[in-house]
Design a protein around this motif. Structure first.
Motif, PDB file in Angstrom:
ATOM      1  N   ASN A   1      12.913 -25.748  -0.735  1.00  0.00           N
ATOM      2  CA  ASN A   1      11.449 -25.859  -0.682  1.00  0.00           C
ATOM      3  C   ASN A   1      10.786 -25.893  -2.055  1.00  0.00           C
ATOM      4  N   GLY A   2      11.556 -25.820  -3.130  1.00  0.00           N
ATOM      5  CA  GLY A   2      11.016 -25.952  -4.477  1.00  0.00           C
ATOM      6  C   GLY A   2      10.445 -24.682  -5.087  1.00  0.00           C
ATOM      7  N   TYR A   3      10.381 -23.581  -4.309  1.00  0.00           N
ATOM      8  CA  TYR A   3       9.837 -22.340  -4.849  1.00  0.00           C
ATOM      9  C   TYR A   3      10.622 -21.905  -6.077  1.00  0.00           C
ATOM     10  N   ALA A   4       9.928 -21.302  -7.027  1.00  0.00           N
ATOM     11  CA  ALA A   4      10.567 -20.770  -8.225  1.00  0.00           C
ATOM     12  C   ALA A   4      10.169 -19.308  -8.376  1.00  0.00           C
ATOM     13  N   GLY A   5      11.154 -18.457  -8.618  1.00  0.00           N
ATOM     14  CA  GLY A   5      10.907 -17.025  -8.779  1.00  0.00           C
ATOM     15  C   GLY A   5      10.951 -16.615 -10.241  1.00  0.00           C
ATOM     16  N   TYR A   6      10.009 -15.754 -10.626  1.00  0.00           N
ATOM     17  CA  TYR A   6       9.921 -15.252 -11.990  1.00  0.00           C
ATOM     18  C   TYR A   6       9.896 -13.726 -11.952  1.00  0.00           C
ATOM     19  N   HIS A   7      10.625 -13.111 -12.848  1.00  0.00           N
ATOM     20  CA  HIS A   7      10.744 -11.656 -12.905  1.00  0.00           C
ATOM     21  C   HIS A   7      10.048 -11.155 -14.165  1.00  0.00           C
ATOM     22  N   PHE A   8       9.337 -10.025 -14.057  1.00  0.00           N
ATOM     23  CA  PHE A   8       8.697  -9.434 -15.228  1.00  0.00           C
ATOM     24  C   PHE A   8       9.758  -8.811 -16.115  1.00  0.00           C
ATOM     25  N   ARG A   9       9.630  -9.001 -17.417  1.00  0.00           N
ATOM     26  CA  ARG A   9      10.543  -8.427 -18.400  1.00  0.00           C
ATOM     27  C   ARG A   9       9.752  -7.604 -19.402  1.00  0.00           C
ATOM     28  N   GLU A  10      10.422  -6.691 -20.046  1.00  0.00           N
ATOM     29  CA  GLU A  10       9.810  -5.898 -21.118  1.00  0.00           C
ATOM     30  C   GLU A  10       8.534  -5.204 -20.638  1.00  0.00           C
ATOM     31  N   GLN A  11       8.515  -4.801 -19.377  1.00  0.00           N
ATOM     32  CA  GLN A  11       7.366  -4.119 -18.813  1.00  0.00           C
ATOM     33  C   GLN A  11       7.344  -2.673 -19.296  1.00  0.00           C
ATOM     34  N   THR A  12       6.182  -2.199 -19.725  1.00  0.00           N
ATOM     35  CA  THR A  12       6.068  -0.794 -20.103  1.00  0.00           C
ATOM     36  C   THR A  12       5.856   0.045 -18.845  1.00  0.00           C
ATOM     37  N   GLU A  13       6.036   1.340 -18.980  1.00  0.00           N
ATOM     38  CA  GLU A  13       5.797   2.249 -17.861  1.00  0.00           C
ATOM     39  C   GLU A  13       4.334   2.180 -17.423  1.00  0.00           C
ATOM     40  N   ILE A  14       3.441   2.015 -18.387  1.00  0.00           N
ATOM     41  CA  ILE A  14       1.998   1.945 -18.088  1.00  0.00           C
ATOM     42  C   ILE A  14       1.682   0.723 -17.224  1.00  0.00           C
ATOM     43  N   GLU A  15       2.211  -0.448 -17.618  1.00  0.00           N
ATOM     44  CA  GLU A  15       1.977  -1.679 -16.853  1.00  0.00           C
ATOM     45  C   GLU A  15       2.596  -1.574 -15.456  1.00  0.00           C
ATOM     46  N   HIS A  16       3.832  -1.087 -15.409  1.00  0.00           N
ATOM     47  CA  HIS A  16       4.521  -0.980 -14.121  1.00  0.00           C
ATOM     48  C   HIS A  16       3.784  -0.017 -13.183  1.00  0.00           C
ATOM     49  N   ASP A  17       3.287   1.084 -13.723  1.00  0.00           N
ATOM     50  CA  ASP A  17       2.561   2.061 -12.916  1.00  0.00           C
ATOM     51  C   ASP A  17       1.328   1.438 -12.270  1.00  0.00           C
ATOM     52  N   MET A  18       0.573   0.650 -13.037  1.00  0.00           N
ATOM     53  CA  MET A  18      -0.639   0.043 -12.480  1.00  0.00           C
ATOM     54  C   MET A  18      -0.299  -1.066 -11.487  1.00  0.00           C
ATOM     55  N   LEU A  19       0.698  -1.892 -11.790  1.00  0.00           N
ATOM     56  CA  LEU A  19       1.103  -2.936 -10.837  1.00  0.00           C
ATOM     57  C   LEU A  19       1.602  -2.311  -9.528  1.00  0.00           C
ATOM     58  N   ARG A  20       2.407  -1.255  -9.645  1.00  0.00           N
ATOM     59  CA  ARG A  20       2.923  -0.555  -8.459  1.00  0.00           C
ATOM     60  C   ARG A  20       1.760   0.008  -7.642  1.00  0.00           C
ATOM     61  N   ALA A  21       0.770   0.596  -8.329  1.00  0.00           N
ATOM     62  CA  ALA A  21      -0.386   1.162  -7.630  1.00  0.00           C
ATOM     63  C   ALA A  21      -1.171   0.078  -6.896  1.00  0.00           C
TER      64      ALA A  21
ATOM     65  N   GLY B   1      -3.113   6.043  -6.091  1.00  0.00           N
ATOM     66  CA  GLY B   1      -1.778   5.469  -6.197  1.00  0.00           C
ATOM     67  C   GLY B   1      -1.269   5.372  -7.620  1.00  0.00           C
ATOM     68  N   VAL B   2      -2.062   5.898  -8.569  1.00  0.00           N
ATOM     69  CA  VAL B   2      -1.700   5.816  -9.990  1.00  0.00           C
ATOM     70  C   VAL B   2      -1.065   7.130 -10.422  1.00  0.00           C
ATOM     71  N   ASP B   3       0.090   7.057 -11.074  1.00  0.00           N
ATOM     72  CA  ASP B   3       0.775   8.263 -11.525  1.00  0.00           C
ATOM     73  C   ASP B   3       0.391   8.693 -12.932  1.00  0.00           C
ATOM     74  N   LEU B   4       0.126   7.720 -13.812  1.00  0.00           N
ATOM     75  CA  LEU B   4      -0.097   8.037 -15.221  1.00  0.00           C
ATOM     76  C   LEU B   4      -1.573   8.255 -15.530  1.00  0.00           C
ATOM     77  N   ASP B   5      -1.842   9.307 -16.285  1.00  0.00           N
ATOM     78  CA  ASP B   5      -3.215   9.658 -16.638  1.00  0.00           C
ATOM     79  C   ASP B   5      -3.902   8.551 -17.426  1.00  0.00           C
ATOM     80  N   ILE B   6      -3.168   7.838 -18.272  1.00  0.00           N
ATOM     81  CA  ILE B   6      -3.779   6.762 -19.069  1.00  0.00           C
ATOM     82  C   ILE B   6      -4.357   5.674 -18.161  1.00  0.00           C
TER      83      ILE B   6
END
Length: 153
Positions: free
Chosen positions: A86-106, A122-127
């Motif tokens: 079907n032509g779909y292309a998957g991309y994975h995040f790299r070099e993600q910081t804990e801060i970025e991952h925490d907000m995306l997860r939330a 849903g946010v774990d980090l105070d920042i």
């Protein structure tokens, strides 16, 4: 905003850390604008492969609206798979910081729950809580250490 979830079997879900959201959001990858088919806290899929972007890590920006805000994530991504059927292309995040991952997860948890609780819950980090509070108060939170910007819309 309507957000769907992929219907996955328990075996498929056990392999995934985060639910994929069927939610088209803008993304810039390697300078090319596109819209996602779906995304999660760890990556996204596009309807087609971006020409000229192989498996190298490239700069990307994922733009996610939620709760009267727009989140602009400055991330790095790399191409991990293409579905030839079907032509779909998957991309994975790299070099993600804990801060970025925490907000995306939330954000993923917030959408999966149907926005039934304040995003801060849903946010774990105070920042990240501080960034949300600043965006609510002033309309903008943009600090280099965050890896993202929040703008009130």
């Amino acid at each position: 905003m309507s957000v769907g979830l992929h219907l996955e079997t328990p075996a498929q879900l056990s392999k995934r850390r985060y639910q994929r959201l069927i939610m088209s959001v803008p993304v810039m990858i390697g300078g090319h604008p596109a819209r996602t088919i779906d995304w999660s806290a760890t990556g996204f899929r596009l309807p087609t492969e971006i020409p000229g972007i192989g498996e190298a890590v490239v700069p990307a920006q994922l733009i996610v609206p939620a709760e009267g805000f727009c989140f602009f994530f400055r991330i790095a991504a790399h191409h991990v798979h293409r579905n030839d059927d079907n032509g779909y292309a998957g991309y994975h995040f790299r070099e993600q910081t804990e801060i970025e991952h925490d907000m995306l997860r939330a954000l993923v948890i917030h959408f999966v729950s149907g926005g039934a609780f304040p995003l801060e819950a849903g946010v774990d980090l105070d920042i990240n809580r501080q960034a949300l509070a600043q965006a609510r108060a002033t309309g903008l939170a943009d600090h280099p250490e965050l890896g993202y910007t929040i703008s009130r819309i």
